[in-house]
Design an enzyme around this catalytic site. Structure first.
Site, PDB file in Angstrom:
ATOM      1  N   ASP A 151     -10.484  -3.749  11.990  1.00 42.23           N
ATOM      2  CA  ASP A 151      -9.941  -2.491  11.921  1.00 42.23           C
ATOM      3  C   ASP A 151      -9.319  -2.377  10.687  1.00 42.23           C
ATOM      4  OD1 ASP A 151      -9.072   0.239  12.309  1.00 42.23           O
ATOM      5  OD2 ASP A 151      -7.721  -0.418  13.998  1.00 42.23           O
ATOM      6  N   SER A 152     -10.134  -2.334   9.654  1.00 38.98           N
ATOM      7  CA  SER A 152      -9.420  -2.416   8.387  1.00 38.98           C
ATOM      8  C   SER A 152      -9.531  -1.157   7.679  1.00 38.98           C
ATOM      9  CB  SER A 152      -9.935  -3.533   7.420  1.00 38.98           C
ATOM     10  OG  SER A 152     -11.434  -3.099   7.280  1.00 38.98           O
ATOM     11  N   THR A 153      -8.886  -0.977   6.369  1.00 35.87           N
ATOM     12  CA  THR A 153      -9.057   0.166   5.468  1.00 35.87           C
ATOM     13  C   THR A 153     -10.453  -0.129   4.747  1.00 35.87           C
ATOM     14  OG1 THR A 153      -7.621  -1.300   3.854  1.00 35.87           O
ATOM     15  CG2 THR A 153      -6.593   0.498   5.285  1.00 35.87           C
ATOM     16  N   ASP A 154     -10.711   0.671   3.850  1.00 40.92           N
ATOM     17  CA  ASP A 154     -11.939   0.698   2.904  1.00 40.92           C
ATOM     18  C   ASP A 154     -11.812  -0.689   2.177  1.00 40.92           C
ATOM     19  OD1 ASP A 154     -12.394   3.230   4.161  1.00 40.92           O
ATOM     20  OD2 ASP A 154     -12.772   4.135   2.097  1.00 40.92           O
ATOM     21  N   ASP A 186      -1.844   0.335  13.088  1.00 38.44           N
ATOM     22  CA  ASP A 186      -1.336   1.716  13.855  1.00 38.44           C
ATOM     23  C   ASP A 186      -1.291   1.504  15.418  1.00 38.44           C
ATOM     24  OD1 ASP A 186      -4.075   2.458  14.754  1.00 38.44           O
ATOM     25  OD2 ASP A 186      -4.088   2.221  12.696  1.00 38.44           O
ATOM     26  N   ASP A 222      -2.520 -12.336   5.811  1.00 36.52           N
ATOM     27  CA  ASP A 222      -3.552 -11.827   5.230  1.00 36.52           C
ATOM     28  C   ASP A 222      -4.801 -12.404   6.401  1.00 36.52           C
ATOM     29  OD1 ASP A 222      -6.194 -11.783   4.268  1.00 36.52           O
ATOM     30  OD2 ASP A 222      -5.271 -12.381   2.101  1.00 36.52           O
ATOM     31  N   GLY A 223      -5.566 -11.292   6.872  1.00 35.96           N
ATOM     32  CA  GLY A 223      -6.554 -11.749   7.993  1.00 35.96           C
ATOM     33  C   GLY A 223      -7.625 -12.856   7.528  1.00 35.96           C
ATOM     34  N   GLN A 258       0.781  -1.335  -0.026  1.00 33.02           N
ATOM     35  CA  GLN A 258      -0.112   0.090   0.113  1.00 33.02           C
ATOM     36  C   GLN A 258       0.840   1.227   0.085  1.00 33.02           C
ATOM     37  OE1 GLN A 258      -3.547  -1.022   2.816  1.00 33.02           O
ATOM     38  NE2 GLN A 258      -1.514  -1.456   3.843  1.00 33.02           N
ATOM     39  N   HIS A 271     -11.376   4.694  17.677  1.00 31.84           N
ATOM     40  CA  HIS A 271     -10.613   3.574  18.415  1.00 31.84           C
ATOM     41  C   HIS A 271     -11.517   3.100  19.713  1.00 31.84           C
ATOM     42  CE1 HIS A 271      -7.090   4.427  15.818  1.00 31.84           C
ATOM     43  NE2 HIS A 271      -7.396   3.117  15.569  1.00 31.84           N
TER      44      HIS A 271
END
Ligand code: AG3
Length: 269
Positions: free
Chosen positions: A151-154, A83, A133-134, A28, A59
Site C-alpha cells: 500500500d505505497s505511494t506512487d 494511515d 524501508d520495505g 516526505q 482499502h
C-alpha cells in the site's frame, strides 16, 4: 476557501479545501486537509493518498480481494499503509499477526492524530509496527507471510524501489500471495506496465480494477500475484466488522478487463 489541485499528464483534479489541518516535513511532505465535500484528505508530496469519502473504495479492494483468495490468511505483511486504512481492513479477517512496515513514521503519527481512519487498528495486539524501508525488510526477512499487501505511494521518490524486480523476487520467496496498488493504467501506464513486468517473479499474476474517485482519472489498477486461482467466497459472511464497498460480486467483476488493457499486458510480456 481554496482549491487543492493535483495534475497528471495534462489533466488534473481540483478539490475545494476548507483548511489545512496539519503538515509535516519528514522524508516526505505530508499534509492533512479538511475538504468541502470529501471529508479529511491526506496528501503526500502533492499527491492525494486518501479522502474520508472514498478511502474504503481503495482499502477494501486492496485488502479483501487478496485475502479472500487465500485459504487461511493468518500472517500478513503490509508495506506502506501508514494511515492505517489497510490495517483496519486486514483485522476484519481471522489473522494472528500483522506486520506493518512503513518507511516514514510521520505518516503514522499524523494519521493517528488527525485522520483516525485506523479506528484503533494501531493499538490491536496482533499488530507489529516496523519503521523501515520495505525493500530492505523483505530482503532480509526470514519469516513467511500468507499475504503481502503493498500500500505505497506512487513509485517516484521513496517508493520507487518497491516497484523493482528485486523486490518482487525477494517477496516471492516469503509469501503465497502479494497484492500491490498499481497506478492508473491510463495516465500512468508506464508505471503500471513496469509493475506488471516485475510481478513476473511470481508464477501467476492477475490485474484487477476499482473505481477510486480521487485518484488520477479514477480508474485504478491492482496486481495480485502468487497463488491466485481461488476465491474463498464463503468467508465473506464471516468478516468481523462491516464493509462498505467490497462484496463477492465486486470481487469477481473487478477481474473483468477491457480489450485494450488485456492487449497491453499481453504485449508487455
Ligand atoms: N496509496 C496509493 C495512492 C496513489 C495515489 N496517487 C496519486 N494521487 N497520484 C494510498 C495510500 C492509502 N493507504
Amino acid at each position: 476557501m481554496e482549491w487543492f489541485t493535483e495534475r497528471y499528464n495534462g489533466s488534473g483534479l481540483e478539490i475545494k479545501v476548507v483548511r489545512k489541518i496539519a503538515e509535516a516535513r519528514s522524508i516526505q511532505h505530508i499534509e492533512v486537509y479538511e475538504t468541502e465535500f470529501f471529508g479529511k484528505m491526506l496528501v503526500i508530496d502533492g499527491k492525494i493518498q486518501l479522502t474520508e469519502l472514498d478511502e474504503v473504495f481503495y482499502h477494501e479492494m486492496i485488502v479483501h480481494v487478496p485475502m479472500m483468495m487465500h485459504e487461511a490468511p493468518r500472517k500478513v505483511l503490509v508495506i506502506g499503509g501508514g494511515d492505517g486504512g489497510t490495517l483496519r481492513e486486514v483485522l476484519k479477517h481471522e489473522v494472528d499477526e500483522v506486520v506493518l512496515v512503513e518507511i516514514d513514521r510521520a505518516v503514522i503519527d499524523l494519521s493517528r492524530e488527525y485522520l483516525k481512519i485506523d479506528q484503533g487498528a494501531f493499538e490491536d495486539e496482533r499488530v507489529r509496527i516496523v519503521i523501515e524501508d520495505g525493500l530492505k525488510y523483505v530482503e532480509r526477512c526470514e519469516d513467511r507471510f500468507d499475504v503481502i499487501i503493498v500500500d505505497s505511494t506512487d513509485p517516484v521518490g521513496v517508493s520507487d524501489p518497491l516497484f523493482d524486480e528485486k523486490f518482487f523476487k525477494n517477496a516471492s520467496k516469503i509469501c503465497d500471495i502479494i497484492c500491490c496498488q498499481a497506478q492508473s493504467p491510463i495516465v500512468q501506464k508506464h508505471l503500471f506496465i513496469k509493475l506488471w513486468k516485475n510481478a513476473k517473479a511470481f508464477e501467476k499474476r492477475r490485474v484487477y480494477l476499482s473505481y477510486i474517485p480521487t485518484y488520477p482519472l479514477g480508474y485504478w489498477a491492482f496486481i495480485v500475484a502468487g497463488q491466485v486461482d481461488k476465491f474463498f467466497e464463503e468467508r465473506f459472511g464471516k468478516l468481523k466488522g462491516k464493509v462498505k464497498h467490497y462484496n463477492p460480486e465486486l470481487h469477481r467483476a473487478a477481474f473483468a478487463l477491457p480489450e485494450w488493457l488485456k492487449r497491453e499486458i499481453d504485449v508487455s510480456g
